[in-house]
Structures are given as structure tokens and as C-alpha cells.
Design a protein around this motif. Structure first.
Motif, mmCIF file in Angstrom:
data_model
loop_
_atom_site.group_PDB
_atom_site.id
_atom_site.type_symbol
_atom_site.label_atom_id
_atom_site.label_comp_id
_atom_site.label_asym_id
_atom_site.label_seq_id
_atom_site.Cartn_x
_atom_site.Cartn_y
_atom_site.Cartn_z
ATOM 1 N N ARG A 63 -13.927 -6.487 -5.552
ATOM 2 C CA ARG A 63 -14.798 -5.911 -4.594
ATOM 3 C C ARG A 63 -14.629 -6.656 -3.203
ATOM 4 O O ARG A 63 -13.833 -7.715 -3.009
ATOM 5 C CB ARG A 63 -16.120 -6.558 -5.020
ATOM 6 N N ASP A 64 -14.792 -6.053 -2.047
ATOM 7 C CA ASP A 64 -14.553 -6.618 -1.000
ATOM 8 C C ASP A 64 -15.638 -7.658 -0.622
ATOM 9 O O ASP A 64 -16.715 -8.072 -1.384
ATOM 10 C CB ASP A 64 -14.608 -5.720 0.417
ATOM 11 N N TYR A 66 -17.688 -8.270 1.697
ATOM 12 C CA TYR A 66 -19.022 -7.961 2.152
ATOM 13 C C TYR A 66 -20.063 -7.591 1.009
ATOM 14 O O TYR A 66 -21.181 -7.995 1.008
ATOM 15 C CB TYR A 66 -18.956 -6.685 3.081
#
Length: 72
Positions: A63-64, A66
Motif C-alpha cells: 500500500r502507499d 497515504y
């Protein structure tokens, strides 16, 4: 999934033997004197390392940052 069990000292041998007899379970005792908080931390940390290894081997997608921050 990781599960932390609190087992009386006189039943540890039996419980480890039972768990090790099941091929789909990996059981190892925590060192003596590990608090509940430390045991939970170790379980969660181990799960995080496994997840990272899956991402690095390409079996899972990362996941990134953010998304991670939104989750917190």
C-alpha cells in the motif's frame, strides 16, 4: 494469523505437544518472563515481517504511505 495463549505452567508441555502434532500449526514458546504486552508486540511484529516478506517476494501488493496514514 497469530494467537497468543496464556497457559498454566503445569500444562505447557501437553499443550505444546498437542499443537506440534497438528501439521498446519507452528508452535514455539515465548521466553519466560515475557509480559502480555511484549507477547502481543512480538506477535504483531512477526506478522508485519511476514507481510513485508510477501510484498518483497511479489506474493502481495504494498500500500502507499497515504493509505497507511489514513488507516492510523
Amino acid at each position: 494469523m497469530k494467537i497468543v495463549l496464556d497457559i498454566p505452567d503445569n500444562k505447557v508441555g501437553f499443550m505444546l505437544e498437542l499443537l506440534r502434532s497438528l501439521s498446519f500449526i507452528k508452535a514455539k514458546p515465548l521466553p519466560i518472563g515475557v509480559s502480555d504486552e511484549k507477547a502481543l508486540f512480538l506477535a504483531e511484529f512477526s506478522e508485519s515481517v511476514e507481510e513485508l516478506n510477501q510484498v518483497l517476494s511479489g506474493k502481495a501488493q504494498a500500500r502507499d504511505a497515504y493509505q497507511l496514514l489514513d488507516e492510523l
